[in-house]
Design a protein around this motif. Structure first.
Motif, PDB file in Angstrom:
ATOM      1  N   UNK A 196     -14.312  18.251  13.678  1.00  0.00           N
ATOM      2  CA  UNK A 196     -13.790  16.901  13.895  1.00  0.00           C
ATOM      3  C   UNK A 196     -13.010  16.409  12.666  1.00  0.00           C
ATOM      4  N   UNK A 197     -13.487  16.762  11.464  1.00  0.00           N
ATOM      5  CA  UNK A 197     -12.786  16.326  10.260  1.00  0.00           C
ATOM      6  C   UNK A 197     -11.439  17.035  10.123  1.00  0.00           C
ATOM      7  N   UNK A 198     -11.370  18.296  10.541  1.00  0.00           N
ATOM      8  CA  UNK A 198     -10.102  19.028  10.511  1.00  0.00           C
ATOM      9  C   UNK A 198      -9.106  18.419  11.490  1.00  0.00           C
ATOM     10  N   UNK A 199      -9.573  18.043  12.663  1.00  0.00           N
ATOM     11  CA  UNK A 199      -8.702  17.405  13.663  1.00  0.00           C
ATOM     12  C   UNK A 199      -8.178  16.066  13.142  1.00  0.00           C
ATOM     13  N   UNK A 200      -9.041  15.325  12.452  1.00  0.00           N
ATOM     14  CA  UNK A 200      -8.667  14.037  11.871  1.00  0.00           C
ATOM     15  C   UNK A 200      -7.537  14.212  10.863  1.00  0.00           C
ATOM     16  N   UNK A 201      -7.661  15.199   9.997  1.00  0.00           N
ATOM     17  CA  UNK A 201      -6.641  15.449   8.981  1.00  0.00           C
ATOM     18  C   UNK A 201      -5.326  15.879   9.624  1.00  0.00           C
ATOM     19  N   UNK A 202      -5.394  16.723  10.626  1.00  0.00           N
ATOM     20  CA  UNK A 202      -4.174  17.191  11.278  1.00  0.00           C
ATOM     21  C   UNK A 202      -3.439  16.038  11.959  1.00  0.00           C
ATOM     22  N   UNK A 203      -4.196  15.083  12.487  1.00  0.00           N
ATOM     23  CA  UNK A 203      -3.568  13.909  13.090  1.00  0.00           C
ATOM     24  C   UNK A 203      -2.926  13.027  12.017  1.00  0.00           C
ATOM     25  N   UNK A 258     -17.843   9.762   7.191  1.00  0.00           N
ATOM     26  CA  UNK A 258     -16.956   8.840   7.883  1.00  0.00           C
ATOM     27  C   UNK A 258     -17.131   9.028   9.385  1.00  0.00           C
ATOM     28  N   UNK A 259     -17.533   7.972  10.071  1.00  0.00           N
ATOM     29  CA  UNK A 259     -17.871   8.077  11.483  1.00  0.00           C
ATOM     30  C   UNK A 259     -16.635   8.286  12.356  1.00  0.00           C
ATOM     31  N   UNK A 260     -16.861   8.733  13.588  1.00  0.00           N
ATOM     32  CA  UNK A 260     -15.772   8.936  14.533  1.00  0.00           C
ATOM     33  C   UNK A 260     -15.030   7.631  14.782  1.00  0.00           C
ATOM     34  N   UNK A 261     -15.779   6.540  14.901  1.00  0.00           N
ATOM     35  CA  UNK A 261     -15.165   5.234  15.136  1.00  0.00           C
ATOM     36  C   UNK A 261     -14.279   4.839  13.957  1.00  0.00           C
ATOM     37  N   UNK A 262     -14.782   5.037  12.726  1.00  0.00           N
ATOM     38  CA  UNK A 262     -14.002   4.680  11.540  1.00  0.00           C
ATOM     39  C   UNK A 262     -12.762   5.556  11.402  1.00  0.00           C
ATOM     40  N   UNK A 263     -12.857   6.800  11.837  1.00  0.00           N
ATOM     41  CA  UNK A 263     -11.679   7.672  11.795  1.00  0.00           C
ATOM     42  C   UNK A 263     -10.600   7.164  12.741  1.00  0.00           C
ATOM     43  N   UNK A 264     -11.016   6.722  13.912  1.00  0.00           N
ATOM     44  CA  UNK A 264     -10.060   6.184  14.884  1.00  0.00           C
ATOM     45  C   UNK A 264      -9.400   4.918  14.344  1.00  0.00           C
ATOM     46  N   UNK A 289       0.857  -1.193   0.000  1.00  0.00           N
ATOM     47  CA  UNK A 289       0.000   0.000   0.000  1.00  0.00           C
ATOM     48  C   UNK A 289       0.890   1.239   0.000  1.00  0.00           C
ATOM     49  N   UNK A 290       0.748   2.055  -1.042  1.00  0.00           N
ATOM     50  CA  UNK A 290       1.536   3.282  -1.170  1.00  0.00           C
ATOM     51  C   UNK A 290       0.690   4.535  -0.932  1.00  0.00           C
ATOM     52  N   UNK A 291      -0.609   4.431  -1.269  1.00  0.00           N
ATOM     53  CA  UNK A 291      -1.495   5.600  -1.202  1.00  0.00           C
ATOM     54  C   UNK A 291      -2.804   5.190  -0.542  1.00  0.00           C
ATOM     55  N   UNK A 292      -3.281   6.018   0.374  1.00  0.00           N
ATOM     56  CA  UNK A 292      -4.611   5.837   0.959  1.00  0.00           C
ATOM     57  C   UNK A 292      -5.434   7.083   0.634  1.00  0.00           C
ATOM     58  N   UNK A 293      -6.575   6.871   0.024  1.00  0.00           N
ATOM     59  CA  UNK A 293      -7.490   7.968  -0.312  1.00  0.00           C
ATOM     60  C   UNK A 293      -8.752   7.821   0.522  1.00  0.00           C
ATOM     61  N   UNK A 294      -9.100   8.880   1.241  1.00  0.00           N
ATOM     62  CA  UNK A 294     -10.241   8.840   2.158  1.00  0.00           C
ATOM     63  C   UNK A 294     -11.285   9.868   1.741  1.00  0.00           C
ATOM     64  N   UNK A 295     -12.486   9.399   1.457  1.00  0.00           N
ATOM     65  CA  UNK A 295     -13.604  10.293   1.171  1.00  0.00           C
ATOM     66  C   UNK A 295     -14.365  10.542   2.472  1.00  0.00           C
ATOM     67  N   UNK A 296     -14.348  11.791   2.905  1.00  0.00           N
ATOM     68  CA  UNK A 296     -14.992  12.118   4.169  1.00  0.00           C
ATOM     69  C   UNK A 296     -16.519  12.099   4.076  1.00  0.00           C
ATOM     70  N   UNK A 297     -17.063  12.455   2.884  1.00  0.00           N
ATOM     71  CA  UNK A 297     -18.514  12.513   2.742  1.00  0.00           C
ATOM     72  C   UNK A 297     -19.094  13.696   3.490  1.00  0.00           C
TER      73      UNK A 297
END
Length: 411
Positions: free
Chosen positions: A180-187, A149-155, A114-122
């Motif tokens: 919450x989505x901004x915090x997810x990206x920063x992490x 994308x739920x909080x659980x799935x983000x974790x 796996x080289x790239x992960x693409x995440x659609x936040x929705x």
């Protein structure tokens, strides 16, 4: 006995109509029409068991095809005794272990590919952009897929991505923005991979940019601009925003027709050019545009140059799609946004990938295994099958197959 030897590093491809010789050293290709005479000579020459040499009958020595091959330095004739026959080896290439497809399928360490992960936040989006339902299937565009994308799935995503030792890039696609989505990206940005955030220009604000670039990791923000759905005043505002944030903001222009292309030409010189990308997009009304700028014509094919590694690689791996996982807002995982679900974010990713790679999949989707390309003499020279081609279905990247696209209706 007279023998014809094909020179080292010459590749041959045949179909029902033509023969192509490609000289890796000269970076040149030579195409000849296939007739009974040429087929009788080249078919055995193309058989690897003959080691790139054939014996010639007296009447075959001066045939047109043999003369042309010698004239273009693709081969030579030698007359020698049976006890002293030269050996002519076809081009040979061994894949490095990381590119060995059989090892890949069997490996318990398949996760390392796996080289790239693409995440659609929705998330909810009220922009109602034309072609929204299909754009995300062509490139890294926003999507209004029903869920977020739920909080659980983000974790879970954070935990899984931390285990990807060879990860190069993370793409996050926003439909809407939340704290919450901004915090997810920063992490995510602290995990060491190149971080790109894609957001539609209608949702882009200075506050969004300021929040993202305030974190520890380096984040590239890419704003998607559909040139068929923006006024000149709005375009100026986005360009000015790019100048304000310089290296943090990349403008991604989505061009769907000639009108869009002409608009881009008018404004391109006002942008920071090194931070501009152009994506050609098909929205059902750009047949002529797609043919001109995306599909390969005969002249394009004649200009292709490559090397042994890429020729052999094109037979086994899809370099443009290899190594990417796509996570949808509902937590399902795909190897490409245009292909089937292979699992969910909470599954065992090693088991999920091993199962996926043991059946047809985009990572290993090559032209020599895909109709109609499999019968084309350019199949190992052409660029790998790309995402837009998957979206278009059997309308692959060659003009021979463009006629099934709908008629042009420029706006």
């Amino acid at each position: 006995m007279q023998l014809f030897y094909l020179n080292p590093n010459i590749h041959i491809w045949m179909n029902d109509d033509s023969i192509l010789f490609y000289d890796v050293d000269q970076k040149k290709q030579f195409v000849f029409s296939l007739n009974t005479e040429s087929k009788d000579l080249i078919a055995p020459l193309n058989d690897i068991r003959n080691l790139n040499k054939i014996s010639l009958r007296p009447e075959q020595v001066d045939t047109t095809i043999i003369s042309k091959l010698i004239q273009n330095n693709l081969g030579h004739i030698r007359e020698e005794p049976l006890s002293d026959i030269e050996i002519a080896l076809p081009p040979v290439y061994s894949f490095p272990n990381r590119m060995n497809t059989e090892m890949m399928r069997a490996s318990r360490e398949v996760i390392k590919y796996i080289r790239v992960v693409t995440i659609y936040m929705g998330g909810e989006c009220k922009n109602n952009c034309a072609g929204c339902d299909n754009l995300y299937k062509q490139d890294h565009f926003c999507t209004t897929l029903a869920s977020s994308l739920s909080k659980k799935d983000r974790e879970i995503a954070i935990s899984k991505i931390k285990g990807l030792a060879n990860l190069i890039k993370i793409n996050v696609i926003f439909s809407s923005v939340s704290t919450s989505s901004l915090c997810f990206v920063k992490e995510l940005s602290t995990l060491g991979a190149v971080m790109s955030c894609f957001i539609h220009w209608k949702n882009l604000t200075s506050g969004f940019i300021d929040e993202l670039i305030s974190g520890e990791g380096v984040i590239i923000i890419k704003t998607l601009i559909d040139l068929s759905d923006i006024t000149t005043d709005q375009l100026w505002k986005v360009i000015n925003l790019q100048h304000q944030y310089k290296n943090n903001l990349v403008l991604v222009f989505c061009v769907t027709c000639e009108k869009d292309f002409n608009l881009l030409q008018d404004y391109y010189h006002h942008t920071i050019k090194e931070n501009v990308e152009v994506r050609y997009v098909y929205k059902g009304n750009g047949k002529d545009h797609i043919i001109k700028h995306y599909l390969l014509d005969d002249n394009d094919l004649q200009q292709i140059t490559t090397d042994n590694n890429r020729i052999f690689g094109n037979r086994e791996l899809n370099y443009s799609l290899f190594g990417e996982l796509v996570i949808f807002p509902d937590g399902t995982i795909h190897l490409n946004q245009n292909t089937e679900v292979i699992g969910t974010i909470s599954d065992d990713w090693v088991e999920m990938l091993n199962n996926a790679l043991n059946k047809p999949n985009p990572w290993l989707m090559t032209r020599n295994k895909t109709k109609p390309c499999s019968n084309c003499i350019y199949r190992d020279l052409c660029p790998p099958i790309r995402n837009l081609e998957l979206y278009l279905g059997n309308k692959l990247a060659c003009v021979d197959f463009h006629k099934s696209l709908p008629t042009q209706n420029n706006r």
